[in-house]
Design an enzyme around this catalytic site. Sequence first.
Site, short mmCIF file in Angstrom:
data_model
loop_
_atom_site.label_atom_id
_atom_site.label_comp_id
_atom_site.label_asym_id
_atom_site.label_seq_id
_atom_site.Cartn_x
_atom_site.Cartn_y
_atom_site.Cartn_z
CE LYS A 1 34.99 37.04 32.30
NZ LYS A 1 35.11 38.25 31.46
CE LYS B 1 35.53 45.31 32.04
NZ LYS B 1 36.20 44.25 31.27
MG LIG Z 1 33.86 41.72 29.52
#
Ligand SMILES: [Mg+2]
Length: 344
Positions: A161, A265
């Site tokens: 991240k 997702k």
């Molecule tokens: Mg992402």
Amino acid sequence: MGKIVDVKFTLKEYRYDKPFHIVGSISSGTTNIEIELILDSGARGYGEASPSFRVNGEKVEVLFEMRNFVRETIMGMDVRNYRRIFDLTDKMFATPSLKAAIQCAVLDAFSEEIGVPVYQILGGAKNTIETDKTVSIDTLENRIKEATDIFKDGFRVIKVKVGENLSEDIEAMEEIYKVTKGAKYIVDANMGYTPKQAVEFAKKIYRKGIDISVFEQPVLATDISGLKFVRFNSPFPVAADESAHTKYDVLRLIREEAVDYVNIKLMKSGISDALAIVEMVKTANLHLMLGCMAESSIGVNQSVHFSLGTGAFDFHDLDSHLMLNEETFRGKFKQKGPKMFVEE
Ligand SMILES: [Mg+2]
């Protein structure tokens, strides 16, 4: 047999083992909704919604208040005609994770009813996949430690991240690379860079001899031309995550040639749109990865079966259940390190 005779909603709270830090958000836990469907045969199906305000604008309180509506809408319907339930729930644009939970519960109940696992109902393309694990934003020292631990645990795809501080991110990427050589990297900026910063990040990393397999959502969700700018000005494949919710979003991304990858997702798309996106992306000769929000093992199970069934994904970011304090594993799959599989 196959008629829905009861629909139950349950709130489930989970905490992260350690706070999960991405651009602009530090999260200590999640409240999810578990849906249980009961059929006239007694068969039961489960689904899970993991609502995200940041990505979907959802609040769990709102989703939970929809329980009577959902009940009234699908009671008496037959899970063997699951497309009819998908078509009805496709109207739930404002609550996509709830749509996903219902659709997954319907497929799970159908699977229990006929004794065929969900991944085979969806096509049975594979029986094993491999997930990454995520290094969240932290001090340089902690990022290196986390990456080292993930690598030692056998994970060969590491998600990093970034997006809050360009120079710290470049340094972290360099140091992580040194302790995890042989791994592949997915770098996720969660919309944190400007298009020019994203290109600068990619070029600097490239010059250090580090390869990135997927550069996820470098810029704002609505900045489709920014995504395209990064795609054509950086050496790494660019993925849309926050920019890609429905099949309509993905149609636009394909038309505008904005990305190389789409991160599906289920919590953004449900099964119905995810199936459409799979076919659209494959037809356009682009690539797919499959991610998650903060699902427990029940929710991750939905994605594992979706991936095994369609066989469409190059990368999997299905690690939320590995980071939540869940007492009992409830997935209908097995996991050994990064490997997620079903036995035939
Ligand atoms: Mg992402």
